[in-house]
Design an enzyme around this catalytic site. Structure first.
Site, PDB file in Angstrom:
ATOM      1  N   GLU A 167     127.426   3.792   6.733  1.00 37.33           N
ATOM      2  CA  GLU A 167     128.312   3.673   7.901  1.00 37.33           C
ATOM      3  C   GLU A 167     128.807   5.062   8.294  1.00 37.33           C
ATOM      4  O   GLU A 167     128.944   5.946   7.448  1.00 37.33           O
ATOM      5  CB  GLU A 167     129.470   2.737   7.516  1.00 37.33           C
ATOM      6  CG  GLU A 167     130.579   2.576   8.518  1.00 37.33           C
ATOM      7  CD  GLU A 167     130.169   1.890   9.818  1.00 37.33           C
ATOM      8  OE1 GLU A 167     129.297   2.429  10.509  1.00 37.33           O
ATOM      9  OE2 GLU A 167     130.762   0.843  10.144  1.00 37.33           O
ATOM     10  N   ASP A 168     129.079   5.235   9.576  1.00 41.25           N
ATOM     11  CA  ASP A 168     129.596   6.530  10.019  1.00 41.25           C
ATOM     12  C   ASP A 168     131.070   6.700   9.620  1.00 41.25           C
ATOM     13  O   ASP A 168     131.421   7.639   8.909  1.00 41.25           O
ATOM     14  CB  ASP A 168     129.395   6.732  11.532  1.00 41.25           C
ATOM     15  CG  ASP A 168     129.943   5.575  12.378  1.00 41.25           C
ATOM     16  OD1 ASP A 168     130.506   4.614  11.812  1.00 41.25           O
ATOM     17  OD2 ASP A 168     129.816   5.640  13.610  1.00 41.25           O
ATOM     18  N   ASP A 228     137.295   2.666   9.551  1.00 44.60           N
ATOM     19  CA  ASP A 228     138.572   2.839  10.245  1.00 44.60           C
ATOM     20  C   ASP A 228     139.503   1.704   9.797  1.00 44.60           C
ATOM     21  O   ASP A 228     140.192   1.827   8.780  1.00 44.60           O
ATOM     22  CB  ASP A 228     138.300   2.838  11.746  1.00 44.60           C
ATOM     23  CG  ASP A 228     139.517   3.157  12.587  1.00 44.60           C
ATOM     24  OD1 ASP A 228     140.533   3.584  12.025  1.00 44.60           O
ATOM     25  OD2 ASP A 228     139.461   2.968  13.823  1.00 44.60           O
ATOM     26  N   ASP A 282     130.439   8.648  18.825  1.00 47.34           N
ATOM     27  CA  ASP A 282     130.583   8.776  20.266  1.00 47.34           C
ATOM     28  C   ASP A 282     131.997   8.504  20.757  1.00 47.34           C
ATOM     29  O   ASP A 282     132.812   7.895  20.062  1.00 47.34           O
ATOM     30  CB  ASP A 282     129.659   7.768  20.961  1.00 47.34           C
ATOM     31  CG  ASP A 282     130.218   6.343  20.869  1.00 47.34           C
ATOM     32  OD1 ASP A 282     130.466   5.896  19.745  1.00 47.34           O
ATOM     33  OD2 ASP A 282     130.424   5.714  21.923  1.00 47.34           O
ATOM     34  N   PHE A 341     140.466  10.897  16.393  1.00 49.15           N
ATOM     35  CA  PHE A 341     139.251  10.283  16.923  1.00 49.15           C
ATOM     36  C   PHE A 341     138.145  11.324  16.946  1.00 49.15           C
ATOM     37  O   PHE A 341     138.272  12.381  17.558  1.00 49.15           O
ATOM     38  CB  PHE A 341     139.474   9.699  18.326  1.00 49.15           C
ATOM     39  CG  PHE A 341     138.348   8.782  18.711  1.00 49.15           C
ATOM     40  CD1 PHE A 341     138.340   7.461  18.270  1.00 49.15           C
ATOM     41  CD2 PHE A 341     137.279   9.248  19.459  1.00 49.15           C
ATOM     42  CE1 PHE A 341     137.279   6.618  18.572  1.00 49.15           C
ATOM     43  CE2 PHE A 341     136.212   8.399  19.771  1.00 49.15           C
ATOM     44  CZ  PHE A 341     136.223   7.085  19.328  1.00 49.15           C
ATOM     45  N   LYS A 374     125.552   1.955  16.284  1.00 46.45           N
ATOM     46  CA  LYS A 374     124.652   3.059  16.492  1.00 46.45           C
ATOM     47  C   LYS A 374     125.066   4.287  15.697  1.00 46.45           C
ATOM     48  O   LYS A 374     124.269   5.171  15.412  1.00 46.45           O
ATOM     49  CB  LYS A 374     124.637   3.439  17.984  1.00 46.45           C
ATOM     50  CG  LYS A 374     124.202   2.362  18.930  1.00 46.45           C
ATOM     51  CD  LYS A 374     124.310   2.915  20.376  1.00 46.45           C
ATOM     52  CE  LYS A 374     124.161   1.838  21.396  1.00 46.45           C
ATOM     53  NZ  LYS A 374     124.392   2.372  22.768  1.00 46.45           N
ATOM     54  N   GLY A 375     126.356   4.376  15.400  1.00 53.90           N
ATOM     55  CA  GLY A 375     126.967   5.623  14.936  1.00 53.90           C
ATOM     56  C   GLY A 375     126.339   6.275  13.714  1.00 53.90           C
ATOM     57  O   GLY A 375     126.396   7.492  13.560  1.00 53.90           O
ATOM     58  N   LYS A 401     138.541   7.061   7.201  1.00 52.99           N
ATOM     59  CA  LYS A 401     139.751   7.336   7.979  1.00 52.99           C
ATOM     60  C   LYS A 401     140.809   6.334   7.545  1.00 52.99           C
ATOM     61  O   LYS A 401     140.601   5.135   7.634  1.00 52.99           O
ATOM     62  CB  LYS A 401     139.403   7.186   9.460  1.00 52.99           C
ATOM     63  CG  LYS A 401     140.270   7.945  10.388  1.00 52.99           C
ATOM     64  CD  LYS A 401     139.585   8.156  11.726  1.00 52.99           C
ATOM     65  CE  LYS A 401     139.699   6.963  12.626  1.00 52.99           C
ATOM     66  NZ  LYS A 401     139.222   7.249  14.006  1.00 52.99           N
ATOM     67  N   ARG A 423     127.212  11.977  20.984  1.00 54.39           N
ATOM     68  CA  ARG A 423     126.498  11.621  19.747  1.00 54.39           C
ATOM     69  C   ARG A 423     125.577  12.736  19.265  1.00 54.39           C
ATOM     70  O   ARG A 423     125.337  12.895  18.084  1.00 54.39           O
ATOM     71  CB  ARG A 423     125.630  10.377  19.965  1.00 54.39           C
ATOM     72  CG  ARG A 423     126.404   9.087  20.121  1.00 54.39           C
ATOM     73  CD  ARG A 423     125.450   7.895  19.992  1.00 54.39           C
ATOM     74  NE  ARG A 423     125.982   6.665  20.535  1.00 54.39           N
ATOM     75  CZ  ARG A 423     126.813   5.843  19.889  1.00 54.39           C
ATOM     76  NH1 ARG A 423     127.203   6.124  18.659  1.00 54.39           N
ATOM     77  NH2 ARG A 423     127.261   4.747  20.461  1.00 54.39           N
TER      78      ARG A 423
HETATM   79  P1  IMP Z   1     136.346  -0.534  11.660  1.00 60.33           P
HETATM   80  O1  IMP Z   1     136.376   0.072  10.276  1.00 60.33           O
HETATM   81  O2  IMP Z   1     135.837  -1.936  11.656  1.00 60.33           O
HETATM   82  O3  IMP Z   1     137.669  -0.405  12.337  1.00 60.33           O
HETATM   83  O4  IMP Z   1     135.346   0.191  12.610  1.00 60.33           O
HETATM   84  C1  IMP Z   1     134.657   1.291  12.298  1.00 60.33           C
HETATM   85  C2  IMP Z   1     133.785   1.607  13.492  1.00 60.33           C
HETATM   86  O5  IMP Z   1     134.582   2.006  14.611  1.00 60.33           O
HETATM   87  C3  IMP Z   1     132.906   2.780  13.177  1.00 60.33           C
HETATM   88  O6  IMP Z   1     131.669   2.367  12.689  1.00 60.33           O
HETATM   89  C4  IMP Z   1     132.768   3.478  14.511  1.00 60.33           C
HETATM   90  O7  IMP Z   1     131.684   2.930  15.222  1.00 60.33           O
HETATM   91  C5  IMP Z   1     134.048   3.159  15.224  1.00 60.33           C
HETATM   92  N1  IMP Z   1     134.986   4.283  15.082  1.00 60.33           N
HETATM   93  C6  IMP Z   1     136.137   4.287  14.375  1.00 60.33           C
HETATM   94  N2  IMP Z   1     136.747   5.481  14.441  1.00 60.33           N
HETATM   95  C7  IMP Z   1     135.941   6.250  15.205  1.00 60.33           C
HETATM   96  C8  IMP Z   1     136.024   7.624  15.620  1.00 60.33           C
HETATM   97  O8  IMP Z   1     136.951   8.383  15.292  1.00 60.33           O
HETATM   98  N3  IMP Z   1     135.005   8.073  16.396  1.00 60.33           N
HETATM   99  C9  IMP Z   1     133.951   7.290  16.766  1.00 60.33           C
HETATM  100  N4  IMP Z   1     133.833   6.019  16.388  1.00 60.33           N
HETATM  101  C10 IMP Z   1     134.826   5.498  15.611  1.00 60.33           C
HETATM  102 MG    MG Z   2     129.920   2.320  13.689  1.00 56.25          MG
END
Ligand code: IMP
Ligand code: MG
Length: 177
Positions: A96-97, A100, A156, A149, A40-41, A128, A162
């Site tokens: 993508e938001d 991570d 969220d 975070f 959703k982000g 990040k 959000r």
């Molecule tokens: P990854 O890169 O697969 O670890 O996941 C990324 C997803 O984790 C993002 O699309 C967000 O939905 C969630 N996420 C990671 N860090 C944060 C944060 O600091 N705040 C909110 N959501 C986060």
């Molecule tokens: Mg996301």
């Protein structure tokens, strides 16, 4: 209660989003462009981004589900909502938001690649770095951040925050994400 501290103001976000849209418009001009927002982000980021794009494009969404114990991603990711657009031969831009660990983007890139798009690019509002496990890199990045975070502007914490127009970092007692 969560303590949150302002990180990126509305003005800073708006400026970066406009810059990213300009770069994307320049790079993808003349191609058949499909934006794929990651729910959703990314919904607010994508909504602002498309309103600055100067090139024709279509919009689609995916939603990912990850399975694993606790807060540590197992890398077991599936689509809980897949793309509905035929991306073959098209220029795909994943929106993508936050990147991570990189697992979500790596999964998406691999699965979309199977559908033979002309190209796949990634636009992430926030990159990040601290917990990166997969060597993924975004082509367009709004902000780079080492750790923290974040909430607001679509992001969220347990479905809260959000709707905030700015982005905040949550400070205390919330390491379990
Ligand atoms: P990854 O890169 O697969 O670890 O996941 C990324 C997803 O984790 C993002 O699309 C967000 O939905 C969630 N996420 C990671 N860090 C944060 C944060 O600091 N705040 C909110 N959501 C986060
Ligand atoms: Mg996301």
């Amino acid at each position: 209660m969560e303590e949150k501290e302002l990180l990126y103001s509305q003005e800073r976000i708006a400026e970066r989003v406009k810059t990213l849209a300009d770069l994307i418009s320049r790079d993808l001009e003349g191609q058949e462009v499909v934006l794929i927002g990651v729910l959703k982000g990314a919904f607010i980021f994508l909504a602002d981004l498309v309103r600055h794009l100067k090139i024709p494009h279509t919009v689609d969404f995916v939603r990912l589900a990850s399975y694993g114990s606790g807060s540590v991603s197992s890398g077991e990711i599936t689509f809980s909502k897949d793309v509905e657009t035929d991306v073959e031969g098209k220029a795909v831009l994943i929106v993508e938001d936050i990147i991570d660990t990189g697992e979500s983007i790596a999964f998406l890139q691999e699965r979309l690649q199977e559908r033979r798009p002309a190209s796949i690019r990634v636009c992430a509002l926030i990159d990040k770095r601290e917990r990166r496990e997969r060597a993924v890199a975004a082509d367009y990045v709004g902000f780079e951040l080492e750790e923290g975070f974040l909430v607001g502007y679509g992001l969220d914490f347990n479905e809260k925050f959000r709707c905030l127009p700015e982005i905040y970092v949550i400070r205390e007692g919330n390491s379990d994400h």
